[in-house]
Design a protein around this motif. Structure first.
Motif, PDB file in Angstrom:
ATOM      1  N   MET A   1      13.778 -15.414   9.953  1.00  0.00           N
ATOM      2  CA  MET A   1      14.905 -14.629   9.439  1.00  0.00           C
ATOM      3  C   MET A   1      14.862 -14.519   7.907  1.00  0.00           C
ATOM      4  N   LYS A   2      14.431 -15.578   7.261  1.00  0.00           N
ATOM      5  CA  LYS A   2      14.302 -15.560   5.805  1.00  0.00           C
ATOM      6  C   LYS A   2      13.222 -14.581   5.370  1.00  0.00           C
ATOM      7  N   ASN A   3      12.116 -14.537   6.116  1.00  0.00           N
ATOM      8  CA  ASN A   3      10.991 -13.665   5.768  1.00  0.00           C
ATOM      9  C   ASN A   3      11.315 -12.186   5.944  1.00  0.00           C
ATOM     10  N   ILE A   4      12.270 -11.860   6.820  1.00  0.00           N
ATOM     11  CA  ILE A   4      12.548 -10.453   7.098  1.00  0.00           C
ATOM     12  C   ILE A   4      13.898  -9.996   6.549  1.00  0.00           C
ATOM     13  N   LYS A   5      14.513 -10.815   5.716  1.00  0.00           N
ATOM     14  CA  LYS A   5      15.874 -10.496   5.248  1.00  0.00           C
ATOM     15  C   LYS A   5      15.923  -9.241   4.377  1.00  0.00           C
ATOM     16  N   ASP A   6      14.806  -8.871   3.753  1.00  0.00           N
ATOM     17  CA  ASP A   6      14.802  -7.712   2.853  1.00  0.00           C
ATOM     18  C   ASP A   6      14.332  -6.422   3.513  1.00  0.00           C
ATOM     19  N   ILE A   7      14.088  -6.456   4.820  1.00  0.00           N
ATOM     20  CA  ILE A   7      13.640  -5.250   5.520  1.00  0.00           C
ATOM     21  C   ILE A   7      14.538  -5.004   6.728  1.00  0.00           C
ATOM     22  N   GLN A   8      14.425  -3.806   7.291  1.00  0.00           N
ATOM     23  CA  GLN A   8      15.169  -3.543   8.515  1.00  0.00           C
ATOM     24  C   GLN A   8      14.399  -4.109   9.702  1.00  0.00           C
ATOM     25  N   SER A   9      15.101  -4.828  10.551  1.00  0.00           N
ATOM     26  CA  SER A   9      14.483  -5.364  11.758  1.00  0.00           C
ATOM     27  C   SER A   9      15.399  -5.113  12.947  1.00  0.00           C
ATOM     28  N   VAL A  10      14.779  -4.951  14.111  1.00  0.00           N
ATOM     29  CA  VAL A  10      15.514  -4.815  15.369  1.00  0.00           C
ATOM     30  C   VAL A  10      14.939  -5.866  16.308  1.00  0.00           C
ATOM     31  N   ILE A  11      15.774  -6.817  16.690  1.00  0.00           N
ATOM     32  CA  ILE A  11      15.325  -7.997  17.427  1.00  0.00           C
ATOM     33  C   ILE A  11      16.055  -8.066  18.762  1.00  0.00           C
ATOM     34  N   THR A  12      15.312  -8.288  19.838  1.00  0.00           N
ATOM     35  CA  THR A  12      15.951  -8.482  21.139  1.00  0.00           C
ATOM     36  C   THR A  12      16.004  -9.970  21.473  1.00  0.00           C
ATOM     37  N   ALA A  13      17.056 -10.366  22.160  1.00  0.00           N
ATOM     38  CA  ALA A  13      17.212 -11.767  22.566  1.00  0.00           C
ATOM     39  C   ALA A  13      18.218 -11.854  23.705  1.00  0.00           C
ATOM     40  N   ASN A  14      18.065 -12.870  24.531  1.00  0.00           N
ATOM     41  CA  ASN A  14      19.074 -13.137  25.567  1.00  0.00           C
ATOM     42  C   ASN A  14      20.318 -13.744  24.957  1.00  0.00           C
ATOM     43  N   ASP A  15      20.098 -14.571  23.942  1.00  0.00           N
ATOM     44  CA  ASP A  15      21.208 -15.221  23.243  1.00  0.00           C
ATOM     45  C   ASP A  15      20.677 -15.702  21.904  1.00  0.00           C
TER      46      ASP A  15
ATOM     47  N   ASN B   1       0.804  -1.224   0.000  1.00  0.00           N
ATOM     48  CA  ASN B   1       0.000   0.000   0.000  1.00  0.00           C
ATOM     49  C   ASN B   1       0.835   1.271   0.000  1.00  0.00           C
ATOM     50  N   ILE B   2       1.959   1.245   0.718  1.00  0.00           N
ATOM     51  CA  ILE B   2       2.765   2.449   0.895  1.00  0.00           C
ATOM     52  C   ILE B   2       3.934   2.489  -0.083  1.00  0.00           C
ATOM     53  N   GLY B   3       4.432   1.311  -0.439  1.00  0.00           N
ATOM     54  CA  GLY B   3       5.556   1.265  -1.350  1.00  0.00           C
ATOM     55  C   GLY B   3       6.907   1.190  -0.659  1.00  0.00           C
ATOM     56  N   GLU B   4       6.912   1.164   0.668  1.00  0.00           N
ATOM     57  CA  GLU B   4       8.146   1.030   1.435  1.00  0.00           C
ATOM     58  C   GLU B   4       7.910   0.032   2.568  1.00  0.00           C
ATOM     59  N   SER B   5       8.996  -0.502   3.088  1.00  0.00           N
ATOM     60  CA  SER B   5       8.890  -1.481   4.166  1.00  0.00           C
ATOM     61  C   SER B   5       8.934  -0.799   5.526  1.00  0.00           C
ATOM     62  N   PRO B   6       8.129  -1.272   6.475  1.00  0.00           N
ATOM     63  CA  PRO B   6       8.247  -0.761   7.840  1.00  0.00           C
ATOM     64  C   PRO B   6       9.466  -1.338   8.536  1.00  0.00           C
TER      65      PRO B   6
END
Length: 356
Positions: free
Chosen positions: A327-341, A302-307
């Protein structure tokens, strides 16, 4: 519509939660923030979300965000777009004074932040989109629509304003029956705005159901997912009016309107069965994640850019196959992920908090 951000490059925090003065540098791909509990991983997600939406997902009181023993906080974001650098700043002082700037120009309304940085947020509690009450599912749909259809805000706010006024009138009618004749004018207004809200929601859910089907099949290993919007007042305004009239005695008894989009629900079917009842907690979490990934696709279409995709503790209850699928599904966008490890290999930007 605001300027479309391609990716966030830098986030500056001052007196924000546990951060006194901290800058985090992000890549345009996958960013993983590692650290033990209580080091501030989720706080970084909160700061990005706040600057994109104008509000926090953790509290409605901005004063609670200020670092202990300080009297203000500040968030600054530097982002990259096709035409150059984009900046946004959000400052808040204890005296309830806000200062918000976009590209150095002060804005007066928090709502003007919308449409500049699009974000999708995934939290561990998002499984309640599946297993929780209808209000949680309505909120999920409304939040998604507010990003892709800014005008929806007006119809939604007008509907709830009229709903509140009609409910107040119902309570007064119970005490003073002579006021009953005034209901007709409110019924006309609530039907007009209600049918708009429900129609927009229903169309979005149809789009969401199409978008999520393949995503979930891929993420779950073949499960069929379907989403349906359930209205409780028919499919046209005349039927809506008639149902309002036929339910008026019940409405007066309860002091609230029992018909309308504020009572609608979203039915989530997994392999043809109600996911709320029959899906395991792991399946419910995967469904919630699939819905968020589908929301990304809809925004892109709808917007033409990735969130920017913000994921809090997403890996804690996923097996290795599903982690890699995410990880495969989000490889083309910017993501910020939190994790303990993290026990996966990949070319990601890893940021370690609490490490000297």
């Amino acid at each position: 519509m605001g300027v479309l951000v391609l990716y966030i490059r830098e986030v500056d925090l001052k007196n924000f939660r546990n951060f006194t003065d901290y800058t985090i540098y992000l890549d345009k791909g996958t960013n993983i923030i590692l650290g033990k509990n209580a080091v501030g991983k989720t706080n970084i997600l909160e700061s990005i979300y706040l600057l994109s939406r104008g509000r926090s997902f953790k509290t409605s009181r901005l004063s609670e965000i200020i670092k202990y023993d300080e009297d203000n906080f500040f968030i600054g974001i530097k982002a990259v777009r096709s035409s150059g650098e984009f900046t946004a700043q959000f400052g808040y002082a204890q005296d309830n004074k806000k200062q918000i700037k976009i590209n150095g120009i002060e804005i007066n309304k928090q709502s003007e932040l919308l449409g500049n940085i699009y974000t999708i947020l995934f939290l561990p509690e998002d499984l309640y989109i599946v297993k929780g009450n209808p209000q949680i599912r309505r909120n999920f749909i409304d939040e998604a629509l507010l990003q892709i259809r800014p005008n929806y805000t007006y119809d939604l706010m007008r509907y709830y304003k009229v709903l509140k006024q009609r409910n107040n009138l119902l309570k007064n009618i119970a005490k003073k029956p002579s006021l009953r004749y005034t209901l007709d004018s409110w019924d006309e207004q609530i039907a007009a705005y209600g049918i708009k809200v429900a129609t927009i929601r229903a169309r979005f859910v149809e789009t969401l159901s199409r978008a999520v089907a393949d995503i979930h099949k891929n993420l779950s290993g073949g499960e069929e997912l379907e989403i349906k919007y359930l209205v409780n007042f028919g499919n046209n305004i005349d039927m809506y009016r008639e149902l309002l009239k036929s339910s008026v005695e019940k409405d007066i008894t309860y002091g609230q309107t029992t018909i309308g989009p504020h009572r609608d629900d979203i039915k989530i079917l997994l392999d043809g069965k109600a996911a709320r009842t029959f899906a395991s907690q792991g399946q419910q979490r995967t469904i919630a994640l699939s819905l968020k990934l589908a929301e990304i696709k809809i925004i892109r279409d709808n917007i033409g850019e990735s969130p920017v995709f913000l994921l809090d503790d997403v890996f804690s209850e996923l097996d290795d196959d599903r982690k890699m699928c995410v990880m495969k599904n989000i490889k083309d966008i910017q993501s910020v992920i939190t994790a303990n490890d993290i026990h996966m290999d990949g070319s990601w930007n890893v940021i370690r908090l609490g490490v000297i």
